[in-house]
Design a protein around this motif. Structure first.
Motif, PDB file in Angstrom:
ATOM      1  N   VAL A  45       0.833  -1.189   0.048  1.00 34.68           N
ATOM      2  CA  VAL A  45      -0.016   0.009  -0.131  1.00 34.68           C
ATOM      3  C   VAL A  45       0.895   1.243  -0.081  1.00 34.68           C
ATOM      4  CG1 VAL A  45      -1.773   1.197   1.262  1.00 34.68           C
ATOM      5  CG2 VAL A  45      -1.566  -1.129   1.228  1.00 34.68           C
ATOM      6  N   GLN A  46       0.820   2.059  -0.795  1.00 36.28           N
ATOM      7  CA  GLN A  46       1.737   3.365  -1.132  1.00 36.28           C
ATOM      8  C   GLN A  46       0.716   4.461  -1.198  1.00 36.28           C
ATOM      9  OE1 GLN A  46       4.854   3.759  -0.812  1.00 36.28           O
ATOM     10  NE2 GLN A  46       5.498   1.777  -1.347  1.00 36.28           N
ATOM     11  N   PRO A  47       0.936   5.343  -0.523  1.00 33.47           N
ATOM     12  CA  PRO A  47       1.576   5.234   0.957  1.00 33.47           C
ATOM     13  C   PRO A  47       1.015   4.456   1.757  1.00 33.47           C
ATOM     14  CG  PRO A  47       0.556   7.537   0.810  1.00 33.47           C
ATOM     15  CD  PRO A  47       0.247   6.691  -0.457  1.00 33.47           C
ATOM     16  N   PRO A  48       1.506   4.191   2.829  1.00 30.29           N
ATOM     17  CA  PRO A  48       0.936   3.209   3.994  1.00 30.29           C
ATOM     18  C   PRO A  48      -0.046   4.286   4.551  1.00 30.29           C
ATOM     19  CG  PRO A  48       3.300   2.955   4.249  1.00 30.29           C
ATOM     20  CD  PRO A  48       3.166   3.970   3.000  1.00 30.29           C
ATOM     21  N   GLN A  49      -1.399   3.712   5.078  1.00 31.21           N
ATOM     22  CA  GLN A  49      -2.602   4.645   5.498  1.00 31.21           C
ATOM     23  C   GLN A  49      -2.470   4.336   6.997  1.00 31.21           C
ATOM     24  OE1 GLN A  49      -5.937   3.636   2.953  1.00 31.21           O
ATOM     25  NE2 GLN A  49      -4.659   4.129   1.214  1.00 31.21           N
ATOM     26  N   ASP A  50      -2.682   5.331   7.617  1.00 25.36           N
ATOM     27  CA  ASP A  50      -2.674   5.424   9.069  1.00 25.36           C
ATOM     28  C   ASP A  50      -3.983   5.028   9.572  1.00 25.36           C
ATOM     29  OD1 ASP A  50      -2.358   5.556  12.017  1.00 25.36           O
ATOM     30  OD2 ASP A  50      -1.836   7.700  11.662  1.00 25.36           O
ATOM     31  N   ILE A  51      -4.562   3.965  10.150  1.00 27.70           N
ATOM     32  CA  ILE A  51      -5.653   3.732  10.718  1.00 27.70           C
ATOM     33  C   ILE A  51      -5.805   3.684  12.157  1.00 27.70           C
ATOM     34  CG2 ILE A  51      -6.723   2.678   8.654  1.00 27.70           C
ATOM     35  CD1 ILE A  51      -6.203  -0.005   9.857  1.00 27.70           C
ATOM     36  N   VAL A 131     -14.089  -8.340  14.849  1.00 25.50           N
ATOM     37  CA  VAL A 131     -14.072  -6.755  15.002  1.00 25.50           C
ATOM     38  C   VAL A 131     -14.966  -6.105  14.005  1.00 25.50           C
ATOM     39  CG1 VAL A 131     -12.409  -4.675  14.870  1.00 25.50           C
ATOM     40  CG2 VAL A 131     -11.433  -6.855  15.604  1.00 25.50           C
ATOM     41  N   GLN A 132     -15.571  -4.965  14.683  1.00 28.75           N
ATOM     42  CA  GLN A 132     -16.334  -4.090  13.670  1.00 28.75           C
ATOM     43  C   GLN A 132     -15.465  -2.872  13.550  1.00 28.75           C
ATOM     44  OE1 GLN A 132     -20.053  -3.676  15.562  1.00 28.75           O
ATOM     45  NE2 GLN A 132     -20.804  -5.594  15.031  1.00 28.75           N
ATOM     46  N   SER A 133     -15.167  -2.488  12.412  1.00 32.16           N
ATOM     47  CA  SER A 133     -14.585  -1.020  12.164  1.00 32.16           C
ATOM     48  C   SER A 133     -15.125  -0.394  10.826  1.00 32.16           C
ATOM     49  CB  SER A 133     -13.175  -1.710  11.798  1.00 32.16           C
ATOM     50  OG  SER A 133     -12.140  -0.427  11.408  1.00 32.16           O
ATOM     51  N   SER A 134     -14.899   1.126  11.189  1.00 34.26           N
ATOM     52  CA  SER A 134     -15.204   1.888  10.333  1.00 34.26           C
ATOM     53  C   SER A 134     -14.392   2.650   9.545  1.00 34.26           C
ATOM     54  CB  SER A 134     -16.284   2.888  10.976  1.00 34.26           C
ATOM     55  OG  SER A 134     -15.612   3.671  11.892  1.00 34.26           O
ATOM     56  N   ALA A 135     -12.931   2.222   9.757  1.00 34.64           N
ATOM     57  CA  ALA A 135     -11.571   2.734   8.831  1.00 34.64           C
ATOM     58  C   ALA A 135     -12.124   2.717   7.455  1.00 34.64           C
ATOM     59  CB  ALA A 135     -10.506   2.046   9.347  1.00 34.64           C
ATOM     60  N   ALA A 136     -12.043   3.996   7.020  1.00 30.08           N
ATOM     61  CA  ALA A 136     -12.392   3.897   5.601  1.00 30.08           C
ATOM     62  C   ALA A 136     -11.322   3.345   4.566  1.00 30.08           C
ATOM     63  CB  ALA A 136     -12.152   5.606   5.109  1.00 30.08           C
ATOM     64  N   PRO A 137      -9.878   3.014   4.861  1.00 29.47           N
ATOM     65  CA  PRO A 137      -9.155   2.196   4.111  1.00 29.47           C
ATOM     66  C   PRO A 137      -9.472   0.880   4.082  1.00 29.47           C
ATOM     67  CG  PRO A 137      -7.948   3.760   5.179  1.00 29.47           C
ATOM     68  CD  PRO A 137      -9.231   3.961   5.751  1.00 29.47           C
ATOM     69  N   LEU A 138      -9.864   0.300   5.252  1.00 29.20           N
ATOM     70  CA  LEU A 138     -10.260  -1.104   5.351  1.00 29.20           C
ATOM     71  C   LEU A 138     -11.958  -1.385   4.585  1.00 29.20           C
ATOM     72  CD1 LEU A 138      -9.722  -2.066   9.063  1.00 29.20           C
ATOM     73  CD2 LEU A 138      -8.333  -2.545   7.108  1.00 29.20           C
ATOM     74  N   PRO A 156       2.435  -2.688  13.822  1.00 27.15           N
ATOM     75  CA  PRO A 156       2.213  -2.208  15.062  1.00 27.15           C
ATOM     76  C   PRO A 156       1.930  -0.917  15.621  1.00 27.15           C
ATOM     77  CG  PRO A 156       4.299  -3.742  15.008  1.00 27.15           C
ATOM     78  CD  PRO A 156       3.877  -3.308  13.405  1.00 27.15           C
ATOM     79  N   ALA A 157       2.385  -0.192  14.565  1.00 26.57           N
ATOM     80  CA  ALA A 157       2.021   1.600  14.846  1.00 26.57           C
ATOM     81  C   ALA A 157       0.555   1.958  14.248  1.00 26.57           C
ATOM     82  CB  ALA A 157       3.081   2.085  13.943  1.00 26.57           C
ATOM     83  N   GLY A 158      -0.076   0.793  13.544  1.00 24.04           N
ATOM     84  CA  GLY A 158      -1.490   1.135  13.249  1.00 24.04           C
ATOM     85  C   GLY A 158      -1.312   1.648  11.379  1.00 24.04           C
ATOM     86  N   LEU A 159      -0.446   1.351  10.906  1.00 20.52           N
ATOM     87  CA  LEU A 159      -0.460   1.577   9.499  1.00 20.52           C
ATOM     88  C   LEU A 159      -0.588   0.212   8.588  1.00 20.52           C
ATOM     89  CD1 LEU A 159       3.170   3.535   9.273  1.00 20.52           C
ATOM     90  CD2 LEU A 159       0.876   4.397   9.171  1.00 20.52           C
ATOM     91  N   LEU A 160      -1.754   0.499   7.649  1.00 23.24           N
ATOM     92  CA  LEU A 160      -2.079  -0.310   6.714  1.00 23.24           C
ATOM     93  C   LEU A 160      -0.923  -0.481   5.501  1.00 23.24           C
ATOM     94  CD1 LEU A 160      -4.412  -2.188   5.381  1.00 23.24           C
ATOM     95  CD2 LEU A 160      -5.191  -0.345   4.324  1.00 23.24           C
ATOM     96  N   MET A 161      -0.053  -1.775   5.575  1.00 24.41           N
ATOM     97  CA  MET A 161       1.012  -1.805   4.872  1.00 24.41           C
ATOM     98  C   MET A 161       0.864  -2.830   3.575  1.00 24.41           C
ATOM     99  SD  MET A 161       3.047  -0.284   6.632  1.00 24.41           S
ATOM    100  CE  MET A 161       4.396  -0.625   5.943  1.00 24.41           C
ATOM    101  N   LEU A 162       0.279  -3.950   3.572  1.00 22.93           N
ATOM    102  CA  LEU A 162       0.145  -4.914   2.544  1.00 22.93           C
ATOM    103  C   LEU A 162      -1.499  -5.295   2.390  1.00 22.93           C
ATOM    104  CD1 LEU A 162       3.039  -7.409   3.229  1.00 22.93           C
ATOM    105  CD2 LEU A 162       2.796  -5.982   1.205  1.00 22.93           C
ATOM    106  N   ARG A 163      -1.722  -5.510   1.129  1.00 22.96           N
ATOM    107  CA  ARG A 163      -3.214  -5.885   0.888  1.00 22.96           C
ATOM    108  C   ARG A 163      -3.046  -7.188  -0.055  1.00 22.96           C
ATOM    109  NH1 ARG A 163      -5.259  -4.082  -4.034  1.00 22.96           N
ATOM    110  NH2 ARG A 163      -4.130  -2.537  -5.084  1.00 22.96           N
TER     111      ARG A 163
END
Length: 182
Positions: A45-51, A131-138, A156-163
């Motif tokens: 994922v470029q750039p990594p997305q902070d969730i 889990v239920q999540s409302s994060a837009a990237p997810l 571990p920092a909460g960044l979406l890295m790979l899909r």
């Protein structure tokens, strides 16, 4: 052939032995080739997305968050509508990935978004956090097809890295995770 000419040819031959691999490597680099061992199986994922600011609601663990204080990576399965047989096979694959990580398994947690946490599923898949999540990237990566599952890796920092798209290879996910988790 005189001695001076023979020594020059030997010197040129020695230079070619040392320069040829560098020329070949430079040509491969310019062409964009990389060995398979160094490639990710998932899409970076470029750039990594902070969730990390999203507060997911977990069925069991009230303190669940994308940013992990115990420095664990998270493999998140994103289920499409109607989790049936194929979806449940992917959930079982995720638990198998966790068990194949051996010593590194304590540094990996598993989460599922889009599946209702019924007592039967929680008993069948004890390592999964529903889990239920409302994060837009997810939500953007969640598959629209019924009974399909995509996957993402969150650091571990909460960044979406790979899909991983629906139909991904679980062995490739395990290979990527074993490279990431040291």
């Amino acid at each position: 052939m005189d001695a001076q000419r023979r020594k020059r040819l030997q010197l040129i031959a020695i230079m070619l032995v040392f320069l040829a691999p560098m020329v070949v490597a430079f040509g491969l680099r310019l062409s964009g080739w990389q060995p398979n061992r160094l490639r990710n199986n998932g899409t970076l994922v470029q750039p990594p997305q902070d969730i990390s600011t999203d507060t997911p609601r977990a069925a069991v663990d009230a303190a669940f968050g994308w940013k992990d204080t115990q420095y664990r990576w998270t493999l998140v399965l994103l289920a499409g509508p109607g989790c049936a047989a194929a979806c449940q096979r992917r959930l079982a694959d995720a638990e198998k990935i966790w068990s194949l990580m051996t010593q590194k398994a304590t540094r990996l947690r598993l989460a599922v978004v889009g599946v209702e946490a019924t007592p039967e599923l929680r008993q069948k898949f004890p390592r999964l956090e529903f889990v239920q999540s409302s994060a837009a990237p997810l939500l953007a990566l969640t598959p629209a097809g019924a009974d399909t599952v995509a996957a993402v890796v969150i650091d571990p920092a909460g960044l979406l890295m790979l899909r991983y798209e629906p139909g991904y290879d679980p062995a490739g996910v395990r290979q990527d995770l074993s490279r990431l988790i040291r």
